[in-house]
Design a protein around this motif. Structure first.
Motif, mmCIF file in Angstrom:
data_model
loop_
_atom_site.group_PDB
_atom_site.id
_atom_site.type_symbol
_atom_site.label_atom_id
_atom_site.label_comp_id
_atom_site.label_asym_id
_atom_site.label_seq_id
_atom_site.Cartn_x
_atom_site.Cartn_y
_atom_site.Cartn_z
ATOM 1 N N ALA A 172 40.967 38.204 41.277
ATOM 2 C CA ALA A 172 39.939 37.153 41.313
ATOM 3 C C ALA A 172 38.900 37.414 40.222
ATOM 4 O O ALA A 172 38.469 36.489 39.516
ATOM 5 C CB ALA A 172 39.271 37.124 42.677
ATOM 6 N N GLY A 173 38.502 38.685 40.072
ATOM 7 C CA GLY A 173 37.538 39.040 39.031
ATOM 8 C C GLY A 173 38.088 38.755 37.646
ATOM 9 O O GLY A 173 37.367 38.268 36.767
ATOM 10 N N ALA A 174 39.377 39.035 37.459
ATOM 11 C CA ALA A 174 40.014 38.791 36.156
ATOM 12 C C ALA A 174 39.972 37.311 35.810
ATOM 13 O O ALA A 174 39.665 36.938 34.662
ATOM 14 C CB ALA A 174 41.462 39.281 36.191
ATOM 15 N N SER A 175 40.254 36.456 36.801
ATOM 16 C CA SER A 175 40.222 35.021 36.501
ATOM 17 C C SER A 175 38.782 34.572 36.219
ATOM 18 O O SER A 175 38.572 33.662 35.411
ATOM 19 C CB SER A 175 40.880 34.198 37.612
ATOM 20 N N GLY A 176 37.806 35.232 36.855
ATOM 21 C CA GLY A 176 36.404 34.942 36.559
ATOM 22 C C GLY A 176 36.063 35.297 35.118
ATOM 23 O O GLY A 176 35.366 34.547 34.419
ATOM 24 N N ALA A 177 36.567 36.446 34.645
ATOM 25 C CA ALA A 177 36.319 36.872 33.264
ATOM 26 C C ALA A 177 36.968 35.911 32.271
ATOM 27 O O ALA A 177 36.365 35.562 31.243
ATOM 28 C CB ALA A 177 36.845 38.290 33.049
ATOM 29 N N LEU A 178 38.192 35.465 32.589
ATOM 30 C CA LEU A 178 38.869 34.510 31.700
ATOM 31 C C LEU A 178 38.112 33.180 31.676
ATOM 32 O O LEU A 178 38.004 32.527 30.635
ATOM 33 C CB LEU A 178 40.324 34.302 32.162
ATOM 34 N N ASN A 179 37.593 32.781 32.850
ATOM 35 C CA ASN A 179 36.791 31.561 32.936
ATOM 36 C C ASN A 179 35.530 31.680 32.076
ATOM 37 O O ASN A 179 35.177 30.760 31.327
ATOM 38 C CB ASN A 179 36.431 31.316 34.413
ATOM 39 N N MET A 180 34.865 32.839 32.129
ATOM 40 C CA MET A 180 33.643 33.014 31.336
ATOM 41 C C MET A 180 33.940 33.101 29.839
ATOM 42 O O MET A 180 33.113 32.713 29.023
ATOM 43 C CB MET A 180 32.898 34.263 31.794
ATOM 44 N N TRP A 181 35.122 33.626 29.497
ATOM 45 C CA TRP A 181 35.526 33.647 28.086
ATOM 46 C C TRP A 181 35.685 32.210 27.574
ATOM 47 O O TRP A 181 35.115 31.836 26.551
ATOM 48 C CB TRP A 181 36.848 34.413 27.927
ATOM 49 N N TYR A 182 36.421 31.392 28.329
ATOM 50 C CA TYR A 182 36.746 30.045 27.837
ATOM 51 C C TYR A 182 35.540 29.108 27.897
ATOM 52 O O TYR A 182 35.368 28.242 27.041
ATOM 53 C CB TYR A 182 37.902 29.470 28.672
ATOM 54 N N ASP A 183 34.700 29.290 28.940
ATOM 55 C CA ASP A 183 33.604 28.348 29.177
ATOM 56 C C ASP A 183 32.282 28.777 28.560
ATOM 57 O O ASP A 183 31.243 28.198 28.896
ATOM 58 C CB ASP A 183 33.416 28.147 30.686
ATOM 59 N N ALA A 184 32.290 29.764 27.677
ATOM 60 C CA ALA A 184 31.024 30.279 27.129
ATOM 61 C C ALA A 184 30.189 29.170 26.485
ATOM 62 O O ALA A 184 28.966 29.164 26.596
ATOM 63 C CB ALA A 184 31.312 31.383 26.115
ATOM 64 N N ASP A 185 30.863 28.210 25.834
ATOM 65 C CA ASP A 185 30.115 27.136 25.155
ATOM 66 C C ASP A 185 29.360 26.257 26.145
ATOM 67 O O ASP A 185 28.198 25.912 25.922
ATOM 68 C CB ASP A 185 31.060 26.292 24.290
ATOM 69 N N ILE A 186 29.997 25.902 27.270
ATOM 70 C CA ILE A 186 29.283 25.044 28.229
ATOM 71 C C ILE A 186 28.361 25.865 29.137
ATOM 72 O O ILE A 186 27.349 25.362 29.589
ATOM 73 C CB ILE A 186 30.248 24.153 29.067
ATOM 74 N N ASP A 187 28.705 27.134 29.358
ATOM 75 C CA ASP A 187 27.809 28.003 30.146
ATOM 76 C C ASP A 187 26.450 28.131 29.458
ATOM 77 O O ASP A 187 25.413 28.200 30.112
ATOM 78 C CB ASP A 187 28.421 29.398 30.329
#
Lengths: 312, 53
Positions: free
Chosen positions: A66-81
């Protein structure tokens, strides 16, 4: 020599100053805590005995996945975050962790969590965990989130899978009970996230994320919240009605569901100003309590039954 | 050739501290993984790695 060489020589080397806390933040610990709890319930209600070492291994692998998918999400979504106040302080948009570091971290943890679960526990659970990570990181984050207002409805499947993975870890197969747990979380996700989106719609609009309040407006969202909550209450009571869980669970689910429904009706009725925002915040807050309480009752029943079997 | 060599990349104290923290965290994570495999091998026996797909 090529242009690439000259270019790389011109760039100053980047020395990472990311601390351990930044990498822990990449794992989305608050989301992970709910994942761990629902997975624990899935594991505990599964029939048969699971050795404590295998149980700990399973929960650890699911948590890391679950943490890994969170990290991948933060990698991809950095622009909108970076554009949303709720997420602008995350490690990637602030530059504390580079996108490459977040991606590598996410991929390595994904690999180790899936392979460890597969080798040490069983490959049904390992494959389900791999599917969960893929669904969250690729189907939800890369595809649905920026494309459709149904993003969190379909994407909610990823968040609903941990108890199914845990059940598979315990039994090596699937059954009706984990699918009922899956459905409860699946139908809980839209009212939970749309309540959040009602009082954060400015954030989502600024980032261009097509959340329902941004695309269809707050009133349409309020109606959808109410409809999904009605379905949720029915789905949450269904394991009792179908005879899988007992009356204690059934009555509790109806009481908690009634409260959730009351708050959803409140959201539907209060549409203007501060009372509307307060109603959305109340529903969002209670939805967390609702899911936690529902799963806690299941856990409590298993623990009480085990104690009675030991001393009764 | 008696020119002094450039010092290369010199880490600041803060960077060294963060790198040390990360190294310790990686060591702990690897240690947990080793203990996990060892514990499961004790529980399931040496056939833990010899299983059908």
């Amino acid at each position: 020599m090529s242009i690439v060489d000259n270019h790389s020589l011109a760039l100053p080397p980047r020395i990472s100053e990311a601390g351990v806390g930044d990498y822990i933040a990449l794992l989305k610990p608050r989301v992970m805590s709910l994942v761990v709890f629902t997975a624990l319930v899935g594991l505990m209600i599964a029939p048969g005995h699971v050795h404590p070492v295998l149980a700990i291994t399973s929960i650890l692998c699911i948590a890391v996945g679950a943490g890994a998918s969170g990290a991948l999400n933060m990698w991809y979504d950095a622009d909108i975050d970076a554009l949303m106040s709720r997420t602008s302080n995350r490690p990637v948009p602030t530059g504390r962790v580079t996108p490459q570091e977040a991606l590598t971290f996410g991929l390595i943890l994904s690999f180790f969590s899936v392979v460890t679960l597969g080798i040490l526990v069983n490959w049904v659970a390992g494959a389900l965990l791999a599917f969960t990570i893929f669904f969250y990181a690729v189907v939800y984050t890369m595809w649905l989130k920026r494309w459709t207002a149904q993003n969190i409805v379909i994407g909610g499947a990823a968040g609903a899978l941990p108890p199914v993975v845990a059940w598979a870890a315990a039994t090596g197969s699937l059954s009706v009970e984990p699918i009922l747990l899956f459905l409860i979380i699946f139908f809980w996700t839209p009212p939970h996230f749309w309540a959040l989106a009602l009082f954060r719609s400015g954030d989502y609009a600024r980032a261009g994320v097509p959340m329902l309040p941004v695309v269809a407006g707050p009133d349409a969202t309020r109606l959808q919240i109410l409809l999904y909550t009605i379905v949720l209450v029915a789905v949450a009571a269904s394991p009792w009605a179908l005879g899988y869980f007992d009356a204690v669970y059934g009555v509790s689910s109806l009481v908690l569901g009634g409260w959730m429904l009351m708050l959803a009706i409140n959201v539907y009725r209060r549409r203007e100003g501060a009372p509307a925002l307060r109603a959305a915040r109340q529903l969002f807050g209670f939805s967390l309590v609702y899911l936690f309480a529902l799963f806690a009752i299941l856990l409590l029943e298993v623990v009480v039954a085990a104690v009675l079997a030991q001393f009764g | 050739m008696d020119e002094e060599q450039p010092p290369g990349i010199v880490l600041t104290e803060a960077q060294k501290k963060k790198r040390r923290e990360r190294s310790i965290a990686i060591a702990i994570a690897l240690g947990i993984l080793v203990v996990l495999f060892f514990a499961v091998t004790l529980v399931k026996g040496p056939a833990v790695l010899n299983r059908p797909l």
